[in-house]
Design a protein around this motif. Structure first.
Motif, PDB file in Angstrom:
ATOM      1  N   ALA A 352       1.457  -1.132   0.234  1.00 36.07           N
ATOM      2  CA  ALA A 352      -0.303  -0.106   0.455  1.00 36.07           C
ATOM      3  C   ALA A 352       0.559   1.692   0.016  1.00 36.07           C
ATOM      4  O   ALA A 352       0.664   1.847  -0.554  1.00 36.07           O
ATOM      5  N   ALA A 353       1.988   1.336   0.573  1.00 34.45           N
ATOM      6  CA  ALA A 353       2.508   2.406   0.430  1.00 34.45           C
ATOM      7  C   ALA A 353       3.844   2.727  -0.631  1.00 34.45           C
ATOM      8  O   ALA A 353       3.636   3.557  -1.215  1.00 34.45           O
ATOM      9  N   TYR A 354       4.447   1.216  -1.014  1.00 33.78           N
ATOM     10  CA  TYR A 354       4.587   1.817  -1.987  1.00 33.78           C
ATOM     11  C   TYR A 354       4.244   1.367  -3.508  1.00 33.78           C
ATOM     12  O   TYR A 354       4.634   2.628  -3.742  1.00 33.78           O
ATOM     13  N   GLU A 355       2.688   1.616  -3.522  1.00 30.85           N
ATOM     14  CA  GLU A 355       1.964   2.821  -4.415  1.00 30.85           C
ATOM     15  C   GLU A 355       1.207   3.730  -4.599  1.00 30.85           C
ATOM     16  O   GLU A 355       1.929   4.192  -5.284  1.00 30.85           O
ATOM     17  N   VAL A 356       1.461   4.149  -3.570  1.00 29.28           N
ATOM     18  CA  VAL A 356       1.037   5.770  -3.287  1.00 29.28           C
ATOM     19  C   VAL A 356       2.806   6.535  -3.242  1.00 29.28           C
ATOM     20  O   VAL A 356       2.260   7.113  -4.103  1.00 29.28           O
ATOM     21  N   ILE A 357       3.285   5.617  -2.718  1.00 29.69           N
ATOM     22  CA  ILE A 357       5.228   6.439  -3.478  1.00 29.69           C
ATOM     23  C   ILE A 357       5.191   6.682  -4.609  1.00 29.69           C
ATOM     24  O   ILE A 357       5.878   7.452  -5.483  1.00 29.69           O
ATOM     25  N   ALA A 358       4.987   5.175  -5.418  1.00 27.58           N
ATOM     26  CA  ALA A 358       4.988   5.126  -6.866  1.00 27.58           C
ATOM     27  C   ALA A 358       4.250   6.105  -7.561  1.00 27.58           C
ATOM     28  O   ALA A 358       4.365   6.528  -8.702  1.00 27.58           O
ATOM     29  N   GLN A 359       3.113   6.527  -7.276  1.00 27.58           N
ATOM     30  CA  GLN A 359       1.785   6.921  -8.141  1.00 27.58           C
ATOM     31  C   GLN A 359       2.426   8.435  -7.620  1.00 27.58           C
ATOM     32  O   GLN A 359       2.342   9.393  -8.589  1.00 27.58           O
ATOM     33  N   GLY A 360       2.885   8.806  -7.111  1.00 27.03           N
ATOM     34  CA  GLY A 360       3.820  10.283  -6.728  1.00 27.03           C
ATOM     35  C   GLY A 360       5.469  10.625  -7.788  1.00 27.03           C
ATOM     36  O   GLY A 360       4.892  12.344  -8.056  1.00 27.03           O
ATOM     37  N   LEU A 361       5.342   9.171  -7.927  1.00 30.89           N
ATOM     38  CA  LEU A 361       6.550   9.198  -9.554  1.00 30.89           C
ATOM     39  C   LEU A 361       6.044   9.520 -10.447  1.00 30.89           C
ATOM     40  O   LEU A 361       6.319  10.482 -11.421  1.00 30.89           O
ATOM     41  N   ILE A 362       4.987   8.634 -10.546  1.00 31.77           N
ATOM     42  CA  ILE A 362       4.435   8.289 -11.972  1.00 31.77           C
ATOM     43  C   ILE A 362       3.762   9.646 -12.401  1.00 31.77           C
ATOM     44  O   ILE A 362       3.541  10.139 -13.405  1.00 31.77           O
ATOM     45  N   PRO A 369      13.423  16.074 -14.014  1.00 31.93           N
ATOM     46  CA  PRO A 369      12.291  16.852 -14.190  1.00 31.93           C
ATOM     47  C   PRO A 369      11.449  16.214 -14.147  1.00 31.93           C
ATOM     48  O   PRO A 369      11.251  14.726 -14.114  1.00 31.93           O
ATOM     49  N   GLN A 370      10.283  16.772 -14.589  1.00 35.54           N
ATOM     50  CA  GLN A 370       8.879  16.573 -14.103  1.00 35.54           C
ATOM     51  C   GLN A 370       8.423  15.175 -14.954  1.00 35.54           C
ATOM     52  O   GLN A 370       8.859  15.073 -16.321  1.00 35.54           O
ATOM     53  N   VAL A 371       7.625  14.207 -14.225  1.00 34.54           N
ATOM     54  CA  VAL A 371       7.008  12.626 -15.247  1.00 34.54           C
ATOM     55  C   VAL A 371       5.620  13.319 -15.566  1.00 34.54           C
ATOM     56  O   VAL A 371       5.153  14.000 -14.249  1.00 34.54           O
ATOM     57  N   ASN A 372       5.540  13.359 -16.734  1.00 32.80           N
ATOM     58  CA  ASN A 372       3.722  14.289 -16.957  1.00 32.80           C
ATOM     59  C   ASN A 372       3.307  13.074 -17.352  1.00 32.80           C
ATOM     60  O   ASN A 372       3.829  12.277 -18.296  1.00 32.80           O
ATOM     61  N   GLY A 373       1.655  12.826 -17.111  1.00 31.32           N
ATOM     62  CA  GLY A 373       1.140  12.885 -18.458  1.00 31.32           C
ATOM     63  C   GLY A 373       1.282  10.573 -17.898  1.00 31.32           C
ATOM     64  O   GLY A 373       2.073   9.838 -17.779  1.00 31.32           O
ATOM     65  N   LEU A 374      -0.556  10.776 -18.274  1.00 31.22           N
ATOM     66  CA  LEU A 374      -0.440   8.915 -18.798  1.00 31.22           C
ATOM     67  C   LEU A 374      -1.238   8.850 -20.103  1.00 31.22           C
ATOM     68  O   LEU A 374      -1.556   9.762 -20.599  1.00 31.22           O
ATOM     69  N   CYS A 375      -1.175   7.987 -21.141  1.00 32.60           N
ATOM     70  CA  CYS A 375      -1.610   7.630 -21.544  1.00 32.60           C
ATOM     71  C   CYS A 375      -2.141   6.175 -21.874  1.00 32.60           C
ATOM     72  O   CYS A 375      -2.167   5.055 -21.058  1.00 32.60           O
ATOM     73  N   VAL A 376      -3.712   5.711 -22.248  1.00 32.36           N
ATOM     74  CA  VAL A 376      -4.286   4.516 -21.845  1.00 32.36           C
ATOM     75  C   VAL A 376      -3.862   3.795 -23.727  1.00 32.36           C
ATOM     76  O   VAL A 376      -4.084   4.110 -24.328  1.00 32.36           O
ATOM     77  N   LEU A 377      -3.717   2.112 -23.554  1.00 30.39           N
ATOM     78  CA  LEU A 377      -3.556   1.985 -24.223  1.00 30.39           C
ATOM     79  C   LEU A 377      -4.739   0.407 -24.128  1.00 30.39           C
ATOM     80  O   LEU A 377      -4.408   0.178 -23.276  1.00 30.39           O
ATOM     81  N   GLU A 378      -5.389   0.515 -25.820  1.00 31.05           N
ATOM     82  CA  GLU A 378      -6.853  -0.452 -25.371  1.00 31.05           C
ATOM     83  C   GLU A 378      -5.932  -1.405 -24.875  1.00 31.05           C
ATOM     84  O   GLU A 378      -5.756  -2.241 -26.113  1.00 31.05           O
ATOM     85  N   GLY A 379      -6.530  -1.993 -24.317  1.00 28.00           N
ATOM     86  CA  GLY A 379      -6.084  -3.580 -23.964  1.00 28.00           C
ATOM     87  C   GLY A 379      -5.063  -4.280 -23.862  1.00 28.00           C
ATOM     88  O   GLY A 379      -4.587  -5.645 -23.690  1.00 28.00           O
ATOM     89  N   SER A 380      -4.213  -2.814 -23.618  1.00 29.52           N
ATOM     90  CA  SER A 380      -2.747  -3.062 -23.172  1.00 29.52           C
ATOM     91  C   SER A 380      -1.947  -3.701 -21.434  1.00 29.52           C
ATOM     92  O   SER A 380      -2.312  -2.341 -20.595  1.00 29.52           O
ATOM     93  N   ARG A 381      -3.213  -4.708 -20.831  1.00 27.88           N
ATOM     94  CA  ARG A 381      -2.652  -4.916 -19.329  1.00 27.88           C
ATOM     95  C   ARG A 381      -1.470  -5.727 -19.326  1.00 27.88           C
ATOM     96  O   ARG A 381      -0.399  -5.298 -18.377  1.00 27.88           O
TER      97      ARG A 381
END
Length: 388
Positions: A352-362, A369-381
């Motif tokens: 749970a802690a690692y997830e919050v930390i990871a999302q603070g990076l992502i 420099p800042q990591v910016n943005g997310l893109c969604v790929l259909e069916g990309s699991r």
């Protein structure tokens, strides 16, 4: 862990269909361009080891037996947590499979989506440095140099140099976290702070040399994490308990002088990364601010669903539920709700802690420099529970 705990993601968005889009420009000066990665190459210690340690040294180590791995994998995998690590969340966000530990690979194709060289207990400096000073590392003699040797011998030497360069150029290289154990062994064995402070320039220089070596081989995008706030970790809180309240942060309960040491390491690392960026303008070198990403958990725990920040979920008792002689998996008790704890075993974090930390990076703001943005790929699991 429920995704509702994550303030950066809408509740309806499963993380396994998110792809990290890093909008990079060398030194942040030119126009940013999107880039998606074909693989991850990781170096480090137990904070990112996905199974090398138990394959290399001790298949019966505590990390290879329950309750390790109980939350996500429902079995031990050699990860020093109840579930996924930061490296796992980064891989998922990129639509890549969990990184196979280097020592689990049976053929070259196993490295197609990346490779994890991290080993629990590893130091940045060579084991001889500590032996000369009477500092004991009873876990492993593996260092960052060992991991680089593995990289050379099996990753690049097994293919043509041009192919190796191309592979690195399309990969995200993560350098650490590494160096924390260089201080952990000395601090927890009672060596004075002044002596340990003298290690910092040597640790930073070793990390810098490794980064330079990988750049020369072709690495173009790298993440280099700093150290966590060690003054908030149960093992340290137990070892350095004090009746002097001025030693503690009144808001978090963490030990001030230990966190100041972590900040000293991080400042020196950031300074060195700035120097490397000037020398290598065509390589993006990102500092991952593990310290402040983690401090969020201690300063605002209820925001992320945490009820206990300073005691271990799995431990042998005491004020912080940590006993070096009754480690998690031995004569210890396990909490009923790991997702409400920041610390898993007194040294490492919960999933749970690692997830919050990871999302603070992502998702920001804890990268520079800042990591910016997310893109969604259909069916990309691109993700299964199997990492063997």
């Amino acid at each position: 862990m429920a995704f509702a705990m994550n303030p950066w993601l809408p509740k309806s968005t499963p993380i396994c269909i998110l792809l990290l889009l890093l909008l990079f420009a060398p030194n942040g000066d030119a126009a940013a361009t999107g880039y998606c990665y074909k693989s991850i190459i990781n170096f480090g210690d137990s904070l990112s080891d996905t199974g090398n340690f138990i394959r290399m040294w001790n298949p019966n180590h505590l990390a290879a037996i329950p309750p390790y791995g109980e939350t996500f994998f429902h079995r031990p995998t050699g990860r020093f947590s109840d579930g996924r690590l930061i490296i796992d969340f980064i891989a998922q966000s990129l639509g890549l499979p969990f990184l196979r530990p280097y020592l689990s690979a049976e053929e070259e194709s196993d490295f197609e989506k990346g490779v994890n060289f991290a080993v629990a207990g590893a130091t940045a400096l060579d084991i001889s440095f500590f032996q000369e000073r009477g500092i004991v590392n009873d876990l492993t003699n593996t260092s960052l140099g060992t991991q680089l040797d593995w990289f050379h011998e099996s990753f690049c030497n097994s293919i043509h140099s041009a192919d190796c360069k191309e592979k690195l150029q399309s990969s995200l290289v993560i350098m650490g976290e590494i160096g924390g154990n260089d201080y952990n062994y000395a601090f927890l064995q009672g060596f004075p702070r002044e002596e340990i402070s003298s290690f910092v320039p040597k640790v930073i220089s070793t990390i810098s040399s490794a980064i330079t070596e990988l750049i020369e081989f072709g690495a173009r995008r790298m993440i280099v994490p700093g150290n966590f706030p060690i003054g908030c970790i149960p093992a340290y809180l137990s070892r350095f308990m004090s009746s002097n309240q001025s030693d503690y942060d009144s808001t978090t309960g963490c030990i001030n002088w230990l966190n100041e040491f972590s900040m000293y390491h991080n400042e020196q690392l950031k300074r060195e990364l700035s120097r490397l960026r000037e020398l290598h303008p065509n390589t993006t070198i990102i500092y991952a601010d593990y310290y402040n990403a983690a401090m969020e958990l201690y300063s605002s725990p209820t925001k992320y669903g945490f009820k206990n920040t300073l005691s271990a979920c799995c431990g042998g008792g005491g004020p912080y539920n940590y006993d070096a002689y009754a480690e998690c998996g031995l004569e210890s008790r396990v909490c009923d709700e790991p997702s409400s704890f920041v610390s898993w075993d007194g040294i490492h974090f919960t999933e749970a802690a690692y997830e919050v930390i990871a999302q603070g990076l992502i998702h920001g703001p804890y990268t520079s420099p800042q990591v910016n943005g997310l893109c969604v790929l259909e069916g990309s699991r691109g993700q299964t529970l199997s990492d063997d």
